[in-house]
Scaffold this motif. Sequence first.
Motif, PDB file in Angstrom:
ATOM      1  N   LEU A  29     -55.378   8.255 -29.197  1.00 32.90           N
ATOM      2  CA  LEU A  29     -56.105   9.022 -30.220  1.00 32.90           C
ATOM      3  C   LEU A  29     -55.192  10.129 -30.720  1.00 32.90           C
ATOM      4  N   GLU A  30     -55.218  10.381 -32.013  1.00 27.15           N
ATOM      5  CA  GLU A  30     -54.368  11.456 -32.545  1.00 27.15           C
ATOM      6  C   GLU A  30     -55.076  12.803 -32.397  1.00 27.15           C
ATOM      7  N   SER A  31     -54.307  13.874 -32.455  1.00 29.82           N
ATOM      8  CA  SER A  31     -54.891  15.209 -32.315  1.00 29.82           C
ATOM      9  C   SER A  31     -54.859  16.013 -33.612  1.00 29.82           C
ATOM     10  N   THR A  32     -54.138  15.554 -34.633  1.00 28.25           N
ATOM     11  CA  THR A  32     -54.133  16.305 -35.896  1.00 28.25           C
ATOM     12  C   THR A  32     -55.526  16.338 -36.510  1.00 28.25           C
ATOM     13  N   ILE A  33     -56.242  15.238 -36.359  1.00 26.35           N
ATOM     14  CA  ILE A  33     -57.610  15.232 -36.888  1.00 26.35           C
ATOM     15  C   ILE A  33     -58.439  16.341 -36.230  1.00 26.35           C
ATOM     16  N   LEU A  90     -49.319  23.511 -34.322  1.00 26.24           N
ATOM     17  CA  LEU A  90     -48.571  22.945 -35.441  1.00 26.24           C
ATOM     18  C   LEU A  90     -49.059  21.540 -35.748  1.00 26.24           C
ATOM     19  N   LYS A  91     -48.765  21.061 -36.940  1.00 23.96           N
ATOM     20  CA  LYS A  91     -48.987  19.653 -37.297  1.00 23.96           C
ATOM     21  C   LYS A  91     -47.639  18.952 -37.153  1.00 23.96           C
ATOM     22  N   LEU A  92     -47.562  18.018 -36.209  1.00 20.22           N
ATOM     23  CA  LEU A  92     -46.280  17.409 -35.864  1.00 20.22           C
ATOM     24  C   LEU A  92     -46.227  15.946 -36.275  1.00 20.22           C
ATOM     25  N   THR A 110     -49.764  13.518 -35.612  1.00 19.69           N
ATOM     26  CA  THR A 110     -50.346  12.743 -36.712  1.00 19.69           C
ATOM     27  C   THR A 110     -50.423  11.262 -36.321  1.00 19.69           C
ATOM     28  N   VAL A 111     -50.890  10.456 -37.234  1.00 26.01           N
ATOM     29  CA  VAL A 111     -50.889   9.001 -37.013  1.00 26.01           C
ATOM     30  C   VAL A 111     -49.462   8.538 -36.699  1.00 26.01           C
ATOM     31  N   ALA A 112     -48.486   9.025 -37.485  1.00 26.12           N
ATOM     32  CA  ALA A 112     -47.102   8.583 -37.298  1.00 26.12           C
ATOM     33  C   ALA A 112     -46.596   8.919 -35.900  1.00 26.12           C
ATOM     34  N   GLY A 129     -59.118   8.314 -38.097  1.00 27.12           N
ATOM     35  CA  GLY A 129     -60.074   8.291 -39.203  1.00 27.12           C
ATOM     36  C   GLY A 129     -59.492   7.514 -40.365  1.00 27.12           C
ATOM     37  N   GLY A 130     -58.532   8.133 -41.022  1.00 26.95           N
ATOM     38  CA  GLY A 130     -57.876   7.477 -42.155  1.00 26.95           C
ATOM     39  C   GLY A 130     -56.372   7.597 -42.024  1.00 26.95           C
ATOM     40  N   LEU A 131     -55.662   6.591 -42.494  1.00 31.32           N
ATOM     41  CA  LEU A 131     -54.199   6.619 -42.518  1.00 31.32           C
ATOM     42  C   LEU A 131     -53.723   7.539 -43.622  1.00 31.32           C
ATOM     43  N   VAL A 144     -45.107  10.582 -49.905  1.00 32.35           N
ATOM     44  CA  VAL A 144     -45.560   9.371 -49.218  1.00 32.35           C
ATOM     45  C   VAL A 144     -45.618   9.700 -47.737  1.00 32.35           C
ATOM     46  N   SER A 145     -46.773   9.502 -47.117  1.00 27.70           N
ATOM     47  CA  SER A 145     -46.928   9.891 -45.716  1.00 27.70           C
ATOM     48  C   SER A 145     -45.961   9.140 -44.806  1.00 27.70           C
ATOM     49  N   ALA A 146     -45.433   9.860 -43.836  1.00 26.26           N
ATOM     50  CA  ALA A 146     -44.578   9.240 -42.814  1.00 26.26           C
ATOM     51  C   ALA A 146     -45.369   8.240 -41.970  1.00 26.26           C
ATOM     52  N   ASP A 147     -46.708   8.271 -42.085  1.00 28.84           N
ATOM     53  CA  ASP A 147     -47.526   7.279 -41.359  1.00 28.84           C
ATOM     54  C   ASP A 147     -47.097   5.852 -41.721  1.00 28.84           C
ATOM     55  N   LEU A 148     -46.742   5.624 -42.984  1.00 28.17           N
ATOM     56  CA  LEU A 148     -46.419   4.259 -43.419  1.00 28.17           C
ATOM     57  C   LEU A 148     -45.120   3.769 -42.791  1.00 28.17           C
ATOM     58  N   VAL A 163     -57.652   4.315 -46.224  1.00 34.69           N
ATOM     59  CA  VAL A 163     -56.980   5.582 -46.536  1.00 34.69           C
ATOM     60  C   VAL A 163     -57.903   6.394 -47.433  1.00 34.69           C
ATOM     61  N   LYS A 164     -57.744   7.716 -47.363  1.00 35.37           N
ATOM     62  CA  LYS A 164     -58.628   8.548 -48.176  1.00 35.37           C
ATOM     63  C   LYS A 164     -58.379   8.332 -49.656  1.00 35.37           C
ATOM     64  N   SER A 165     -59.458   8.460 -50.393  1.00 39.08           N
ATOM     65  CA  SER A 165     -59.416   8.204 -51.826  1.00 39.08           C
ATOM     66  C   SER A 165     -58.674   9.296 -52.581  1.00 39.08           C
ATOM     67  N   GLY A 193     -62.546   2.813 -48.365  1.00 40.68           N
ATOM     68  CA  GLY A 193     -61.988   4.023 -48.974  1.00 40.68           C
ATOM     69  C   GLY A 193     -62.402   5.264 -48.211  1.00 40.68           C
ATOM     70  N   PHE A 194     -62.319   5.185 -46.865  1.00 37.81           N
ATOM     71  CA  PHE A 194     -62.624   6.325 -46.012  1.00 37.81           C
ATOM     72  C   PHE A 194     -64.081   6.760 -46.196  1.00 37.81           C
ATOM     73  N   TYR A 195     -64.361   7.738 -47.050  1.00 38.92           N
ATOM     74  CA  TYR A 195     -65.746   8.164 -47.282  1.00 38.92           C
ATOM     75  C   TYR A 195     -66.568   7.067 -47.954  1.00 38.92           C
ATOM     76  N   VAL A 268     -50.978  19.453 -47.621  1.00 36.98           N
ATOM     77  CA  VAL A 268     -51.835  18.811 -48.620  1.00 36.98           C
ATOM     78  C   VAL A 268     -53.098  18.224 -47.977  1.00 36.98           C
ATOM     79  N   THR A 269     -52.915  17.364 -46.965  1.00 40.86           N
ATOM     80  CA  THR A 269     -54.073  16.688 -46.369  1.00 40.86           C
ATOM     81  C   THR A 269     -55.044  17.672 -45.702  1.00 40.86           C
ATOM     82  N   PRO A 270     -54.573  18.618 -44.854  1.00 45.87           N
ATOM     83  CA  PRO A 270     -55.519  19.570 -44.262  1.00 45.87           C
ATOM     84  C   PRO A 270     -56.265  20.416 -45.298  1.00 45.87           C
TER      85      PRO A 270
HETATM   86  N1  PSU Z   1     -56.989  11.414 -42.303  1.00 41.79           N
HETATM   87  C1  PSU Z   1     -58.089  12.086 -41.910  1.00 41.79           C
HETATM   88  N2  PSU Z   1     -57.975  13.212 -41.205  1.00 41.79           N
HETATM   89  C2  PSU Z   1     -56.760  13.680 -40.850  1.00 41.79           C
HETATM   90  C3  PSU Z   1     -55.583  12.940 -41.219  1.00 41.79           C
HETATM   91  C4  PSU Z   1     -55.755  11.819 -41.961  1.00 41.79           C
HETATM   92  O1  PSU Z   1     -59.188  11.688 -42.208  1.00 41.79           O
HETATM   93  O2  PSU Z   1     -56.696  14.724 -40.199  1.00 41.79           O
HETATM   94  C5  PSU Z   1     -54.250  13.386 -40.727  1.00 41.79           C
HETATM   95  C6  PSU Z   1     -53.679  12.295 -39.822  1.00 41.79           C
HETATM   96  O3  PSU Z   1     -53.124  12.909 -38.688  1.00 41.79           O
HETATM   97  C7  PSU Z   1     -52.609  11.654 -40.657  1.00 41.79           C
HETATM   98  C8  PSU Z   1     -52.125  12.849 -41.434  1.00 41.79           C
HETATM   99  O4  PSU Z   1     -51.585  11.058 -39.906  1.00 41.79           O
HETATM  100  O5  PSU Z   1     -53.318  13.540 -41.781  1.00 41.79           O
HETATM  101  C9  PSU Z   1     -51.344  12.469 -42.648  1.00 41.79           C
HETATM  102  O6  PSU Z   1     -50.735  13.617 -43.138  1.00 41.79           O
HETATM  103  P1  PSU Z   1     -49.642  13.508 -44.291  1.00 41.79           P
HETATM  104  O7  PSU Z   1     -50.406  13.058 -45.488  1.00 41.79           O
HETATM  105  O8  PSU Z   1     -49.113  14.905 -44.394  1.00 41.79           O
HETATM  106  O9  PSU Z   1     -48.632  12.528 -43.809  1.00 41.79           O
END
Ligand code: PSU
Length: 314
Positions: A29-33, A90-92, A110-112, A129-131, A144-148, A163-165, A193-195, A268-270
């Motif tokens: 499980l990720e912790s950024t969420i 931090l967001k890592l 993060t997911v990545a 939750g969402g990529l 472009v998120s490093a998740d990809l 992924v979020k819309s 589309g997430f939501y 941006v995402t937070p």
């Molecule tokens: N989607 C969510 N909640 C979140 C994230 C994504 O619904 O908190 C987080 C995840 O940790 C994801 C990160 O990996 O945002 C993507 O951030 P960025 O767009 O900066 O790569």
Amino acid sequence: MSSPVAAAPFLVHAEVAQALAEGRGVVALESTILAHGLPRGDNRRIADEIEDAVRGAGSVPATIAVLDGAVHIGLDDDDLDRICHEDDVLKLSIRDVGVAVALKRTGATTVASTAALAHRAGIRVFATGGLGGVHRGAAETFDVSADLGALARTPVLVVCAGVKSILDVAATLEMLESLSVPVLGYRTARFPGFYLTDSGHRTPWVVDSAAQAAAVAHARRLLGTDSAGVVLANPLPEGRQVDPLLHDRLVAEGLALLAREGVTGKDVTPRLLEFFHSSSGGESLRANVELVLSNAALAGEVAVELAELEAEDR
Ligand code: PSU
Ligand code: MN
């Protein structure tokens, strides 16, 4: 061969280590969420609910974070308190993890980075939750998120609600295709589309059960075609999605807010999530929690099935 895991501060929680040794299901499980995606005041309770959802499906949860420069695979109650309550978490992303370890910092993954560290620990299934993905306007901003990239290199199966819309969903799906990451719809051919239940795009594949999803990951491993991860897209039921009209208004306002405030990079995402949570009268949070819990439960089922398939190989 020397193992970097033995040398670096890489702590696998006893319950997780035991489950891995016994070949039981484990879900990363990720912790950024928790630290940056959910409101303070709610995040700690939801952290427990997510772990309980994994346990309810018969697997062991392994929430991942960096605490005072040590990578933790699995967090205890005090660790979760810190990630959910401390101000300077931090967001890592992957590029940050080694820096945070060297400088003895504390941060959420993060997911990545969660995928990379989970793989290193021998965990094959991951819930979120969402990529992250390709942001709208990426042709100019290159956002472009490093998740990809991480999914392209890491053989983990990630359960998400799409992924979020706020992102460019079509471009994200194209990129996943280019990166050879298979996308499986869970009991649907519509990419969520997430939501929203349906992003308006199709998934290339449909699986009907957790067992089928596990069989996909297992087949890829046996074939050696598993250098990339797998996306298992699990939509909210239609009756549980955010009202599309409210949703479209929030996305438009959120994107305008980003431009006005000049928010860029990892903020941006937070910032967008915070705006949604404070402007939707609780709807975005409700949906976010429901989809994360659903993903955690499904990931728990997939991990159990995958563990059984792997036991048959031994
Ligand atoms: N989607 C969510 N909640 C979140 C994230 C994504 O619904 O908190 C987080 C995840 O940790 C994801 C990160 O990996 O945002 C993507 O951030 P960025 O767009 O900066 O790569
Ligand atoms: Mn970004």
